[in-house]
Design an enzyme around this catalytic site. Structure first.
Site, short mmCIF file in Angstrom:
data_model
loop_
_atom_site.label_atom_id
_atom_site.label_comp_id
_atom_site.label_asym_id
_atom_site.label_seq_id
_atom_site.Cartn_x
_atom_site.Cartn_y
_atom_site.Cartn_z
N HIS A 76 0.84 -1.20 0.00
CA HIS A 76 0.00 0.00 0.00
C HIS A 76 0.88 1.25 0.00
O HIS A 76 1.81 1.35 0.79
CB HIS A 76 -0.89 0.03 1.24
N TYR A 206 -8.86 5.14 8.05
CA TYR A 206 -8.90 5.53 9.47
C TYR A 206 -9.98 6.60 9.59
O TYR A 206 -9.82 7.69 9.03
CB TYR A 206 -7.56 6.12 9.92
N PRO A 297 -2.85 0.16 19.30
CA PRO A 297 -2.62 -0.35 17.93
C PRO A 297 -2.69 0.70 16.82
O PRO A 297 -2.14 0.46 15.73
CB PRO A 297 -3.70 -1.42 17.75
N LYS A 301 2.40 -0.04 15.20
CA LYS A 301 3.84 -0.03 15.49
C LYS A 301 4.33 -1.25 16.29
O LYS A 301 5.53 -1.55 16.29
CB LYS A 301 4.20 1.24 16.27
N TYR A 389 4.54 6.60 9.84
CA TYR A 389 3.74 5.43 9.52
C TYR A 389 4.57 4.41 8.74
O TYR A 389 4.52 3.21 8.99
CB TYR A 389 2.52 5.87 8.71
P1 FAD Z 1 3.92 -11.67 21.68
O1 FAD Z 1 3.38 -11.75 20.31
O2 FAD Z 1 2.98 -11.33 22.79
O3 FAD Z 1 4.64 -13.06 21.99
C1 FAD Z 1 5.07 -13.43 23.29
C2 FAD Z 1 5.02 -14.94 23.41
O4 FAD Z 1 5.52 -15.33 24.69
C3 FAD Z 1 3.59 -15.48 23.34
O5 FAD Z 1 3.51 -16.49 22.36
C4 FAD Z 1 3.31 -16.00 24.74
O6 FAD Z 1 2.42 -17.11 24.74
C5 FAD Z 1 4.71 -16.36 25.21
N1 FAD Z 1 4.88 -16.41 26.67
C6 FAD Z 1 4.39 -15.54 27.58
N2 FAD Z 1 4.76 -15.90 28.81
C7 FAD Z 1 5.51 -17.01 28.68
C8 FAD Z 1 6.17 -17.87 29.62
N3 FAD Z 1 6.12 -17.61 30.94
N4 FAD Z 1 6.85 -18.95 29.16
C9 FAD Z 1 6.90 -19.20 27.81
N5 FAD Z 1 6.28 -18.42 26.90
C10 FAD Z 1 5.60 -17.34 27.33
N6 FAD Z 1 1.52 -4.31 15.66
C11 FAD Z 1 1.93 -3.88 14.42
O7 FAD Z 1 3.14 -3.65 14.24
N7 FAD Z 1 1.05 -3.70 13.37
C12 FAD Z 1 -0.28 -3.92 13.53
O8 FAD Z 1 -1.03 -3.80 12.56
C13 FAD Z 1 -0.75 -4.32 14.83
N8 FAD Z 1 -2.07 -4.53 15.04
C14 FAD Z 1 -2.47 -5.04 16.25
C15 FAD Z 1 -3.81 -5.26 16.43
C16 FAD Z 1 -4.25 -5.77 17.65
C17 FAD Z 1 -5.73 -6.00 17.84
C18 FAD Z 1 -3.31 -6.09 18.69
C19 FAD Z 1 -3.77 -6.68 20.01
C20 FAD Z 1 -1.96 -5.86 18.53
C21 FAD Z 1 -1.53 -5.33 17.30
N9 FAD Z 1 -0.19 -5.06 17.10
C22 FAD Z 1 0.22 -4.56 15.88
C23 FAD Z 1 0.81 -5.36 18.14
C24 FAD Z 1 1.56 -6.70 17.89
O9 FAD Z 1 0.64 -7.75 17.68
C25 FAD Z 1 2.50 -7.02 19.07
O10 FAD Z 1 3.29 -5.90 19.32
C26 FAD Z 1 3.40 -8.24 18.79
O11 FAD Z 1 2.67 -9.44 18.90
C27 FAD Z 1 4.60 -8.31 19.75
O12 FAD Z 1 5.34 -9.48 19.51
P2 FAD Z 1 6.18 -10.17 20.67
O13 FAD Z 1 6.82 -11.37 20.06
O14 FAD Z 1 7.01 -9.16 21.35
O15 FAD Z 1 5.11 -10.61 21.76
C1 DHB Z 2 -3.92 -3.00 11.32
C2 DHB Z 2 -3.96 -2.66 12.64
C3 DHB Z 2 -3.69 -1.38 13.01
O1 DHB Z 2 -3.70 -1.02 14.29
C4 DHB Z 2 -3.38 -0.41 12.07
O2 DHB Z 2 -3.14 0.86 12.47
C5 DHB Z 2 -3.32 -0.76 10.76
C6 DHB Z 2 -3.58 -2.06 10.38
C7 DHB Z 2 -4.24 -4.39 10.92
O3 DHB Z 2 -4.57 -5.19 11.79
O4 DHB Z 2 -4.18 -4.66 9.70
#
Ligand code: FAD
Ligand code: DHB
Length: 433
Positions: A76, A206, A297, A301, A389
């Site tokens: 995009h 948005y 979200p 980021k 962004y």
């Molecule tokens: P996590 O994905 O949380 O992974 C951590 C892992 O550790 C998990 O699998 C968990 O089960 C495991 N764990 C926890 N405790 C333990 C333990 N004690 N022992 C062993 N394992 C454990 N970010 C973006 O950049 N773009 C987006 O579009 C975006 N949209 C989002 C939309 C929503 C609705 C949400 C909720 C989040 C969004 N995010 C987005 C944020 C993004 O999903 C997170 O920042 C990302 O998952 C972080 O990755 P991580 O590996 O740090 O943590």
């Molecule tokens: C998505 C989530 C977001 O928070 C955003 O700003 C853009 C895209 C997504 O889930 O695709």
């Protein structure tokens, strides 16, 4: 009985951060083990992020993980900002000299990473329990866990990476008083749905509506993802599918544009918060991703920051464990936190500009609209949004020398020979400027 073993890096968490770290370390010839308390199926199906910065895409390509993303991701070049009943397009390519973003779901990145790690013979232990990290004041920290069969393990490591998300155990395992936290709660949540229906837009919308924020994003040309602002303590049971579609139509609607509806396959409510823990390191325990910081979200980021942290961490650990240099480890937290605070500000700004604050008044609403009008009418303001962004200073993996298994994959930016990515083109359907 406890089984003792040893590895170079113990990684807690098989989310995007932990899995990518394990992959990057292997490219540098460094062994690791990943422990995860959920099942593989759960990790691969957890619906979360979907939008990748250009730098994240280039990084994944550079380290040999771009195949399916390049074939299936949707590139995009901008977004729509909607307010006061009008939709306005921001052209990122024009504003930022060619930068863009890619829609490719976190579920798919996690599947690609798990598949690549297991194919390379890596150790990922799913469904562990009672994870602990200890002996942190020594040069040989220990990772303890119980495997699915009930056997207790004790792994002596040269370093441990806490990639265990916001609710993990690593951050709280640091000595009391070391970690300072800063944060904000928001008086609203997001209700997110996944629907089997082609997106009704070519780029993300948005929308600031007086009844609350709405976002139209997508996963594939057949699957739409949409979000609605709901009250902070909202219960999902109060939202039937019909009510969700009616509210989306209401908040996203502009004359001459229709929202296509289809079966909802998933719906969930996520709270919103900003949170930063510092420092992100204690001796040989390093935090990365959501374990250290959370953003709301809006602006997408979180995943991008998690992957940026572990890109920095892989380089730091290579210097420490392979080359015996401690300098980069000492700088790790400060290096990451600069990017984290920039993204924290941007996410807070986007969130505050686009959501209806139930505690605000007419003054607050008028300020939001003034800011939105400024963004769509000033090239400088639009460029600020577009730069943030599409992403921050480039990730540096591709410029570093590689060694070890699969080392050739990191030898260049990896763009050559990539396939064309499908793009959804239907701008004419949109009643915007
Ligand atoms: P996590 O994905 O949380 O992974 C951590 C892992 O550790 C998990 O699998 C968990 O089960 C495991 N764990 C926890 N405790 C333990 C333990 N004690 N022992 C062993 N394992 C454990 N970010 C973006 O950049 N773009 C987006 O579009 C975006 N949209 C989002 C939309 C929503 C609705 C949400 C909720 C989040 C969004 N995010 C987005 C944020 C993004 O999903 C997170 O920042 C990302 O998952 C972080 O990755 P991580 O590996 O740090 O943590
Ligand atoms: C998505 C989530 C977001 O928070 C955003 O700003 C853009 C895209 C997504 O889930 O695709």
């Amino acid at each position: 009985m406890t089984v003792s073993s040893r590895t170079q890096v113990g990684i807690v968490g098989a989310g995007p951060a932990g899995l990518l770290l394990s992959h990057l370390l292997a490219l540098r010839g460094i062994d690791s083990i990943v422990v995860e308390n959920r099942s593989r199926a759960y990790c691969e199906a957890r619906q979360r992020a979907g939008l990748l910065e250009a730098g994240t895409v280039e990084l994944l390509r550079a380290v040999g993980l771009g195949g399916r993303m390049d074939a299936e991701g949707l590139e995009h070049g901008g977004i729509y900002l909607q307010f006061d009943g009008e939709r306005h397009h921001l052209d990122f390519r024009d504003l930022t000299r060619g930068r863009w973003v890619t829609i490719y779901a976190q579920t798919e990145i996690v599947k690609d990473l798990i598949q690549a790690r297991l194919a390379a013979g890596a150790m990922i232990e799913f469904e562990v329990s009672d994870t602990e990290v200890g002996e942190l004041e020594t040069g040989r920290p220990v990772l303890r866990y119980t495997d699915l069969a009930g056997t207790r393990h004790e792994v002596t490591c040269d370093a441990i990476a806490g990639c265990d998300g916001f609710h993990g155990i690593c951050r709280d395992s640091m000595p009391p008083g070391l970690v300072t936290t800063a944060g904000r709660g928001y008086p609203y949540s997001w209700l997110g749905i996944l629907a089997t229906v082609p997106p009704s837009t070519d780029e993300l919308i948005y929308a600031r509506h007086e009844d609350g924020f709405a976002l139209h994003t997508m996963r594939t040309p057949q699957v739409s993802r949409l979000y609605l602002q709901v009250p902070a303590d909202e219960e999902i049971e109060r939202w039937s599918d019909d009510r969700i579609w009616a509210e989306l139509r209401h908040r996203l609607g502009v004359p001459g544009w229709d929202l296509k509806e289809g079966p909802i396959t998933e719906k969930a409510i996520s709270p919103m918060r900003s949170f930063v823990a510092s420092p992100m390191r204690y001796r040989r325990l390093f935090l990365a991703g959501d374990a250290a910081h959370i953003v709301p979200p809006t602006g997408a980021k979180g995943l991008n920051m998690a992957l940026a942290d572990v890109t920095a961490l892989a380089t730091v650990l290579t210097s420490l464990l392979r080359d015996g240099q401690a300098g980069p480890a000492d700088a790790y937290s400060d290096t990451c936190l600069k990017r984290v605070w920039r993204a924290t500000h941007f996410s807070w700004w986007m969130t505050s500009m686009l959501h209806v604050d139930p505690h605000s008044d007419q003054f607050g609403a008028a300020l939001q609209l003034a800011q939105l009008r400024y963004v769509i009418s000033s090239r400088a303001a639009a460029t600020t949004l577009a730069e943030n962004y599409t992403g921050y200073f480039p990730l540096t993996w591709a410029t570093l020398p590689t060694r070890g298994p699969g080392g050739g994959a990191g030898a260049g930016p990896g763009r050559a020979g990539r396939t064309a990515r499908p793009r959804l083109r239907s701008r004419s359907a949109i009643a915007a400027r």
